[in-house]
Design a protein around this motif. Structure first.
Motif, PDB file in Angstrom:
ATOM      1  N   ALA A 230       0.821  -1.204   0.000  1.00 33.60           N
ATOM      2  CA  ALA A 230       0.000   0.000   0.000  1.00 33.60           C
ATOM      3  C   ALA A 230       0.856   1.256   0.000  1.00 33.60           C
ATOM      4  N   LYS A 231       1.969   1.212   0.744  1.00 33.98           N
ATOM      5  CA  LYS A 231       2.842   2.390   0.801  1.00 33.98           C
ATOM      6  C   LYS A 231       3.554   2.642  -0.522  1.00 33.98           C
ATOM      7  N   GLU A 232       3.727   1.591  -1.319  1.00 35.85           N
ATOM      8  CA  GLU A 232       4.413   1.736  -2.598  1.00 35.85           C
ATOM      9  C   GLU A 232       3.487   2.138  -3.733  1.00 35.85           C
ATOM     10  N   CYS A 233       2.203   2.048  -3.515  1.00 40.72           N
ATOM     11  CA  CYS A 233       1.219   2.324  -4.568  1.00 40.72           C
ATOM     12  C   CYS A 233       1.191   3.815  -4.904  1.00 40.72           C
ATOM     13  N   LEU A 234       1.125   4.133  -6.203  1.00 41.14           N
ATOM     14  CA  LEU A 234       1.058   5.529  -6.636  1.00 41.14           C
ATOM     15  C   LEU A 234      -0.254   6.195  -6.238  1.00 41.14           C
ATOM     16  N   GLY A 235      -1.301   5.429  -6.112  1.00 36.29           N
ATOM     17  CA  GLY A 235      -2.621   5.998  -5.869  1.00 36.29           C
ATOM     18  C   GLY A 235      -3.427   6.032  -7.154  1.00 36.29           C
ATOM     19  N   VAL A 236      -4.724   5.933  -7.022  1.00 28.54           N
ATOM     20  CA  VAL A 236      -5.612   5.796  -8.175  1.00 28.54           C
ATOM     21  C   VAL A 236      -5.445   6.933  -9.170  1.00 28.54           C
ATOM     22  N   HIS A 237      -5.402   8.169  -8.705  1.00 31.39           N
ATOM     23  CA  HIS A 237      -5.406   9.316  -9.609  1.00 31.39           C
ATOM     24  C   HIS A 237      -4.087   9.499 -10.329  1.00 31.39           C
ATOM     25  N   ARG A 238      -2.964   9.141  -9.688  1.00 31.83           N
ATOM     26  CA  ARG A 238      -1.671   9.324 -10.334  1.00 31.83           C
ATOM     27  C   ARG A 238      -1.278   8.132 -11.202  1.00 31.83           C
ATOM     28  N   CYS A 239      -1.880   6.977 -10.939  1.00 33.86           N
ATOM     29  CA  CYS A 239      -1.509   5.764 -11.669  1.00 33.86           C
ATOM     30  C   CYS A 239      -2.169   5.754 -13.046  1.00 33.86           C
ATOM     31  N   PRO A 240      -1.411   5.500 -14.118  1.00 37.91           N
ATOM     32  CA  PRO A 240      -2.003   5.512 -15.464  1.00 37.91           C
ATOM     33  C   PRO A 240      -2.999   4.387 -15.709  1.00 37.91           C
ATOM     34  N   VAL A 241      -2.955   3.338 -14.883  1.00 37.89           N
ATOM     35  CA  VAL A 241      -3.923   2.242 -15.041  1.00 37.89           C
ATOM     36  C   VAL A 241      -4.772   2.096 -13.776  1.00 37.89           C
ATOM     37  N   GLY A 242      -4.932   3.208 -13.041  1.00 37.99           N
ATOM     38  CA  GLY A 242      -5.666   3.164 -11.773  1.00 37.99           C
ATOM     39  C   GLY A 242      -7.094   2.702 -11.906  1.00 37.99           C
ATOM     40  N   THR A 243      -7.737   3.048 -13.028  1.00 30.46           N
ATOM     41  CA  THR A 243      -9.150   2.666 -13.182  1.00 30.46           C
ATOM     42  C   THR A 243      -9.324   1.164 -13.377  1.00 30.46           C
ATOM     43  N   ASP A 244      -8.234   0.471 -13.738  1.00 36.36           N
ATOM     44  CA  ASP A 244      -8.311  -0.980 -13.926  1.00 36.36           C
ATOM     45  C   ASP A 244      -7.659  -1.744 -12.779  1.00 36.36           C
ATOM     46  N   CYS A 245      -7.262  -1.049 -11.716  1.00 33.93           N
ATOM     47  CA  CYS A 245      -6.496  -1.642 -10.622  1.00 33.93           C
ATOM     48  C   CYS A 245      -7.249  -2.795  -9.966  1.00 33.93           C
ATOM     49  N   PHE A 246      -6.599  -3.956  -9.883  1.00 33.21           N
ATOM     50  CA  PHE A 246      -7.233  -5.126  -9.277  1.00 33.21           C
ATOM     51  C   PHE A 246      -7.527  -4.894  -7.795  1.00 33.21           C
ATOM     52  N   ALA A 247      -6.581  -4.304  -7.056  1.00 31.95           N
ATOM     53  CA  ALA A 247      -6.768  -4.088  -5.621  1.00 31.95           C
ATOM     54  C   ALA A 247      -7.915  -3.122  -5.363  1.00 31.95           C
ATOM     55  N   GLU A 248      -8.006  -2.043  -6.157  1.00 33.58           N
ATOM     56  CA  GLU A 248      -9.084  -1.073  -5.965  1.00 33.58           C
ATOM     57  C   GLU A 248     -10.435  -1.673  -6.309  1.00 33.58           C
ATOM     58  N   ARG A 249     -10.464  -2.494  -7.333  1.00 32.23           N
ATOM     59  CA  ARG A 249     -11.736  -3.130  -7.693  1.00 32.23           C
ATOM     60  C   ARG A 249     -12.176  -4.117  -6.609  1.00 32.23           C
TER      61      ARG A 249
END
Length: 717
Positions: A230-249
């Motif tokens: 979690a600490k290494e994650c860029l975050g949904v808004h900064r990540c270019p593939v955030g909308t497809d993120c398995f963990a967020e889904r």
């Protein structure tokens, strides 16, 4: 440089899922779901508060749907769970094998979630139980209860972020991190590359990105190349593939589910972190609760290795000036040299050399963190590299500070030791002496909690485990029949209220099993299994015609017994380590003449009903090793306060494992067999009564002829 960091009990010291918002389309769904009328509480999408049938009706439907029969203990447990949910009073309920405890807590949990439009969290210790709940129990219940409830109950599984594939790394937006050894080993580098490539190919097929669904699996090193904490994650808004993120889904799905299945480690992280990992919930059901303290302790344990510090330096080298990163790399070299000269074991005081090395690591890590500075808007790969560097370097720094503070006389909440385990780098570790306080404040103090297992009552009381959980003593375990009366709900300012309850087991232990204690045998020593014990094992296995699960206190003892009995017996003997544990158990279950010998994972992880398992042998009472750093520190702390440290810590550990081991024997109503404990102390020592009272009520004998005769009749019959 700060002089301290949050202690293990401070929320921010733990990994948690990223606090950034979800993808826009998910946010919109949740916002629509949470709009409510002016004076009605918010409810998740697709749910509404409703009147539904009573618990007895739902239990009847559920039991019929799974092809079961009504069981008194199961019904009593379900009523107790509903009572707990209604009053807010906590419940510890022991339900023996065959009770059907999963159904007994899932049905009232589903009823509560659907009626109140809320989420209930179920926490387990093992992947096997998680899979049973998500792949078998919950799908069947969802289908069965849909018509009666007016809609199909929903469920989801949620794990820590590291368990999900990171698409940002899959798409090459982060630097690769080969293992240091692989840099100089072409074969190792090639093997790692092949595994990473297989995971990348799998990423185009998987719908969940869940590591457990990748079969066969890959090494931790390979998986780390394509996942993040979690600490290494860029975050949904900064990540270019955030909308497809398995963990967020997975998080979004869990947020809309009635029942969320997770594990004890993530439950601990959620309870301790002010940024929630789990969906909002008011009830927690803790299955396999006998493992809760160990799993929470593990989640709260910090570790410092030269390898981790070098990796942090390597990550920093991509994002800051070379000189500052080299200081951290040199600190890693110094730590490695000191650790190599350090004897494994608990540290009563911090040796000067080790203290100096850890101090240099702390200062060098802080210099790197300062050089990294605040997060910046930059290219994706640069941003990812900076985030990876900051996360690990911060962990290194905080662990170093915690190690140094552990020896402050004003603190003394932690125990520190040097570990030297096979196939792992030498490390210095720090862990809390106890976790009862944090469980009391951050779990029981905030949510209604049900704790259940087949083994909670030790020595005839729940008090032993209750103290470890941070609950006040109750002295006695209530019988199931006394559970019908309602009790006053606990007030916010009052003492935590809880009930201990044993609903028994449908198995007739006195008629189905024999507890044989080898009273005539020599007490265990340090020189391996004595000849008399090897002879006893041989005669018992011969009488049983194989069909034996041997549970040993050490790998050395298991291998000694396996090697010797292969010479003496005509029936097959498998030993843990010959193959994967899962395949060994499969082979054992398929051939009744086969015996399986092993250590800790077999004490709790074997479910083999039928003729393949009719004899369980335990070579000795499974006390923790005298030099175990955590156990010895806890014993010392209790003794210093006037308690019986040995019985409270070592006795509890042994009682739990004995009960879990004995639980391997009867797995179905028709099972029969023998539990053989080849340690005379169970019959002769002062603490023997406490340990025997922690076991199911088997018929007990000390006569080897009686036992061998019973096994022969069982085999021939």
């Amino acid at each position: 440089m700060p002089t301290s960091v949050p202690r293990w009990s401070d929320p921010v010291a733990f990994e948690s899922d990223d606090a950034d918002e979800l993808p826009p389309e998910i946010v919109a769904d949740l916002e629509r779901a949470n709009r409510a009328d002016s004076d009605e509480p918010s409810l998740p999408l697709g749910r509404a508060r409703r009147d539904i049938p009573d618990l007895a009706t739902l239990m009847e439907v559920a039991v019929e749907a799974v092809g079961g029969v009504p069981r008194e203990g199961q019904a009593q447990m379900a009523e107790a769970v509903e009572h707990t949910i209604t009053t807010g009073e906590h419940l510890a309920v022991q339900a023996g094998t065959g009770t059907g405890k999963s159904l007994a807590y899932l049905v009232p949990a589903i009823r509560h979630a659907v009626a109140d439009g809320t989420t209930v969290v179920v926490s387990t210790a093992t992947i096997a139980l998680q899979r049973q709940l998500v792949d078998r129990d919950l799908p069947r219940l969802s289908e069965a209860l849909a018509e009666t409830l007016g809609r199909k109950p929903t469920f989801a599984i949620l794990k820590g972020r590291r368990n999900y594939l990171c698409l940002n790394r899959v798409h090459g937006n982060a630097p690769s991190e080969p293992d240091e050894d692989a840099l100089f080993d072409a074969f190792a580098a090639s093997a790692l590359e092949r595994q990473v490539q297989r995971v990348q190919e799998w990423s185009t097929e998987t719908e969940t990105g869940d590591r457990d669904e990748l079969v066969p699996g890959v090494t931790d090193q390979a998986w780390r190349q394509l996942s993040v904490t979690a600490k290494e994650c860029l975050g949904v808004h900064r990540c270019p593939v955030g909308t497809d993120c398995f963990a967020e889904r997975a998080r979004a799905t869990a947020g809309r589910a009635d029942i969320v299945v997770t594990n004890h480690a993530l439950l601990a992280i959620d309870a301790l972190d002010d940024r929630p990992v789990l969906p909002e919930h008011d009830v927690v059901l803790v299955d396999e609760a006998h493992d809760l303290v160990d799993r929470v302790t593990s989640a709260a344990t910090g570790e410092l290795t030269a390898k981790a510090v070098k990796l942090a330096a390597r990550r920093c080298g991509r994002a800051i000036d070379e000189e500052t990163a080299d200081r951290l790399d040199e600190a890693a070299e110094g730590l490695g040299l000191v650790l190599e000269d350090s004897a494994p074991g608990r540290l009563e005081e911090l040796p000067e050399a080790l203290g100096g090395a850890v101090t240099v690591v702390r200062d060098s890590a802080w210099a790197c963190i300062s050089a990294l500075g605040p997060e910046r808007k930059e290219d994706v790969e640069g941003s990812t590299a900076r985030k990876l560097a900051h996360a690990l370097t911060e962990d290194v720094h905080d662990t170093a500070v915690r190690l140094l503070e552990a020896f402050d006389e004003a603190q003394q909440h932690d125990v520190v030791w040097v570990s030297n385990e096979p196939n792992r780098p030498k490390a210095v570790r720090v862990a809390p002496i106890g976790v009862g306080g944090l469980l009391r404040d951050r779990l029981f103090g905030q949510r209604t909690t049900v704790l259940t297992s087949a083994t909670l009552s030790l020595g005839g009381s729940f008090d032993t485990l209750a103290r470890q959980w941070g609950l006040p003593p109750q002295q006695q375990v209530e019988s199931a029949a006394g559970m019908a009366t309602a009790k006053e709900a606990p007030s916010d300012g009052g003492t935590l209220k809880w009930t201990g309850m044993d609903v028994g087991s449908p198995f007739e232990h006195e008629r189905s099993g024999i507890l044989y204690i080898g009273r005539h045998l020599p007490p265990p020593g340090r020189d391996g299994l004595p000849p008399q014990v090897l002879d006893e094992i041989t005669e018992l296995v011969q009488a049983a015609g194989g069909r034996t699960l041997g549970l040993f206190s050490s790998r050395r003892a298991a291998e000694q017994a396996g090697e010797e009995l292969r010479k003496r017996l005509s029936t097959p003997v498998l030993c843990q380590g010959d193959d994967t544990t899962a395949l060994l158990i499969k082979r054992f279950a398929e051939d009744p003449e086969t015996s399986l010998f092993g250590t800790l994972s077999l004490w709790q992880g074997v479910d083999v009903p039928g003729d393949s398992l009719q004899l369980v042998i335990m070579d000795r009472i499974p006390f923790p090793r005298p030099d175990d750093p955590l156990a010895s520190a806890r014993q010392q702390r209790i003794s210093e306060h006037g308690g019986n440290g040995f019985l409270t810590v070592a006795g509890t550990h042994a009682a739990l494992l004995l009960a879990q081991g004995a639980g391997r024997l009867l797995r179905s109503p028709n099972d029969r067999g023998v539990i053989a404990v080849l340690d005379p102390r169970l019959a002769t020592a002062r603490y023997g009564g406490f340990l025997r009272a922690s076991l199911p009520p088997f018929w007990t004998t000390h006569d080897p002829d009686v036992v061998r005769g019973a096994l022969k009749r069982l085999t021939s019959g």
